[in-house]
Design a protein around this motif. Structure first.
Motif, PDB file in Angstrom:
ATOM      1  N   SER A 106      -5.876  -4.652  -7.037  1.00 24.69           N
ATOM      2  CA  SER A 106      -6.486  -5.038  -5.767  1.00 24.69           C
ATOM      3  C   SER A 106      -5.636  -6.095  -5.072  1.00 24.69           C
ATOM      4  O   SER A 106      -4.841  -6.799  -5.697  1.00 24.69           O
ATOM      5  CB  SER A 106      -7.914  -5.546  -5.973  1.00 24.69           C
ATOM      6  N   VAL A 157     -12.438  -0.831   0.861  1.00 23.72           N
ATOM      7  CA  VAL A 157     -11.926  -1.967   1.633  1.00 23.72           C
ATOM      8  C   VAL A 157     -13.110  -2.778   2.151  1.00 23.72           C
ATOM      9  O   VAL A 157     -14.068  -2.218   2.689  1.00 23.72           O
ATOM     10  CB  VAL A 157     -11.068  -1.493   2.828  1.00 23.72           C
ATOM     11  N   ILE A 200      -6.071   3.831  -2.948  1.00 24.82           N
ATOM     12  CA  ILE A 200      -7.080   2.946  -2.356  1.00 24.82           C
ATOM     13  C   ILE A 200      -8.417   3.667  -2.287  1.00 24.82           C
ATOM     14  O   ILE A 200      -8.506   4.807  -1.832  1.00 24.82           O
ATOM     15  CB  ILE A 200      -6.665   2.502  -0.927  1.00 24.82           C
ATOM     16  N   ILE A 229      -9.790 -10.077   3.701  1.00 24.50           N
ATOM     17  CA  ILE A 229      -9.591  -8.676   3.367  1.00 24.50           C
ATOM     18  C   ILE A 229      -9.544  -8.530   1.853  1.00 24.50           C
ATOM     19  O   ILE A 229      -8.826  -9.272   1.180  1.00 24.50           O
ATOM     20  CB  ILE A 229      -8.265  -8.143   3.952  1.00 24.50           C
ATOM     21  N   LEU A 288      -7.244  -2.827  10.135  1.00 23.02           N
ATOM     22  CA  LEU A 288      -7.529  -1.542   9.480  1.00 23.02           C
ATOM     23  C   LEU A 288      -6.672  -0.432  10.070  1.00 23.02           C
ATOM     24  O   LEU A 288      -6.150   0.427   9.344  1.00 23.02           O
ATOM     25  CB  LEU A 288      -9.013  -1.184   9.642  1.00 23.02           C
ATOM     26  N   ILE A 347       0.840  -1.206   0.000  1.00 24.39           N
ATOM     27  CA  ILE A 347       0.000   0.000   0.000  1.00 24.39           C
ATOM     28  C   ILE A 347       0.871   1.250   0.000  1.00 24.39           C
ATOM     29  O   ILE A 347       0.639   2.190  -0.763  1.00 24.39           O
ATOM     30  CB  ILE A 347      -0.951  -0.015   1.210  1.00 24.39           C
ATOM     31  N   ILE A 390      -8.845  -5.300  -0.734  1.00 28.49           N
ATOM     32  CA  ILE A 390      -8.444  -3.895  -0.819  1.00 28.49           C
ATOM     33  C   ILE A 390      -8.429  -3.515  -2.287  1.00 28.49           C
ATOM     34  O   ILE A 390      -7.684  -4.108  -3.090  1.00 28.49           O
ATOM     35  CB  ILE A 390      -7.055  -3.677  -0.189  1.00 28.49           C
ATOM     36  N   GLY A 434     -15.873   1.584   3.126  1.00 25.98           N
ATOM     37  CA  GLY A 434     -15.570   0.249   3.619  1.00 25.98           C
ATOM     38  C   GLY A 434     -16.774  -0.511   4.121  1.00 25.98           C
ATOM     39  O   GLY A 434     -17.813   0.067   4.455  1.00 25.98           O
TER      40      GLY A 434
END
Length: 368
Positions: free
Chosen positions: A269, A156, A153, A261, A196, A145, A263, A244
């Motif tokens: 992704s 999520v 991003i 998860i 998170l 990230i 993202i 999210g």
């Protein structure tokens, strides 16, 4: 420091995990004080003696307060049910001990605040047991990230599911009592929230709904008792421009230890599932119409995997994450940087939990 005196309160599942970590941390990492397992406390004296022998502690007691005041103990692991965390943690901090307390921080926000205040006042290191953030591949996701490997991003999704409360005929026990908290929200959701937090921060706005799949459960005496907690929680959240979804369920048949998860970014992704904790997947745009995700297996290049195993693809386990967490705690105690959720960071997770419960009660968005 060459050695550090350790005390343990509680010897159930998580107590054993802490004991394994205290025994493993020096052989695995070699760069920390040698834990001296001084004392162990349980509610029953016979059980305490038995567990002390099994776990390698020098002595045992049925009085946790005597352990807290033991001058040879410098750090205390607290692995008791949630309702006891605040009293024990505050007492330990006031006695000048460092604290390693299992999650969630406390049942009530006032108690969590009291714990954080006590930690600040004591000047001691106080952390919470959020071991999933220690996974080498969660660290790798954070690096990806930061390096913008999937661009900006924008969304999520994170889920946590297990099935230990899926059977409607399972006996009522303390996790269905209101005194334990809200239910899946603070028993479970705190783990995804810790992930998170280390990757993005704490949500700034939430909207939630919680539910009970079963209204009551059978009791030992043949009766039935009303379930007072919520085993399912669904949350919409916003976090610094990121939308999210958080979904947690303690009654999800077939799910054993899932923290999934997804993202999504502007150029790709990332996908991860704790049930397959030694692999993650990444997709990058522009690879062609028939392309899919690339799987990355954990290996020595993903610190601190190399401290356990010199070859890729062999895999770490849950208790290894606890040993990593123990090492990070000891680093913080020695004044070095530690990848930990301290009581202040934990308080922000608790703030989010209670805001989410408020959202469910009032059926509206809540700003944190």
């Amino acid at each position: 420091m060459d050695t550090i005196g350790v005390g343990l309160i509680g010897t159930g599942y998580m107590g054993k995990c802490h004991a394994l970590a205290w025994n493993a941390v020096l052989p695995v990492f070699g760069d920390c004080p040698r834990p001296r397992l001084v004392g162990l406390a349980e509610v029953d004296a016979d059980l305490a003696r038995s567990r002390a022998h099994q776990f390698g502690f020098e002595r045992s007691t049925a009085d946790w307060r005597s352990l807290i005041t033991d001058r040879e103990i410098e750090v205390v692991s607290i692995t008791t049910p949630n309702a006891f965390h605040a009293e024990m943690a505050v007492a330990a901090l006031e006695a000048g001990k460092h604290v390693w307390c299992e999650k969630p921080m406390a049942v009530g926000f006032a108690d969590a605040t009291r714990m954080a205040d006590a930690a600040r006042k004591s000047g001691k290191v106080a952390i919470l047991g959020y071991n999933y953030i220690q996974n080498p591949l969660i660290r790798q996701i954070g690096h990806m990230i930061d390096e913008r490997e999937i661009g900006e991003i924008n969304h999520v999704r994170i889920e946590m599911d297990e099935d230990f409360m899926a059977d409607p005929d399972a006996l009522f026990y303390w996790k269905s009592e209101a005194s334990s908290g809200y239910g899946a929200l603070d028993d479970f959701a705190v783990h995804p929230l810790s992930i998170l937090q280390v990757l993005f921060g704490t949500p700034t706005r939430v909207f939630a709904h919680m539910s009970r799949p079963y209204d009551d459960r059978p009791t030992q005496d043949g009766g039935r008792r009303r379930v007072e907690t919520f085993d399912i929680a669904n949350v919409l959240f916003e976090l610094g421009g990121i939308s999210g979804v958080l979904a947690v369920n303690r009654s999800a048949w077939g799910r054993k230890g899932r923290i999934a998860i997804q993202i999504f970014g502007s150029t790709g992704s990332i996908v991860y599932d704790q049930e397959r904790m030694n692999e993650l997947q990444i997709y990058k745009a522009g690879q062609g119409a028939q392309s899919g995700y690339t799987t990355i297996l954990a290996g020595p290049g993903h610190f601190p995997y190399d401290r356990f195993i010199p070859a890729p693809g062999h895999g770490l386990g849950f208790n290894d994450l606890k040993a990593i967490e123990c090492r990070e705690l000891l680093s913080a105690i020695e004044g070095r940087e530690g990848r930990v959720v301290d009581f202040d960071a934990g308080l922000e997770i608790e703030r989010c939990v209670h805001a989410t419960a408020q959202s469910h009660a009032e059926q509206r968005w809540i700003d944190l």
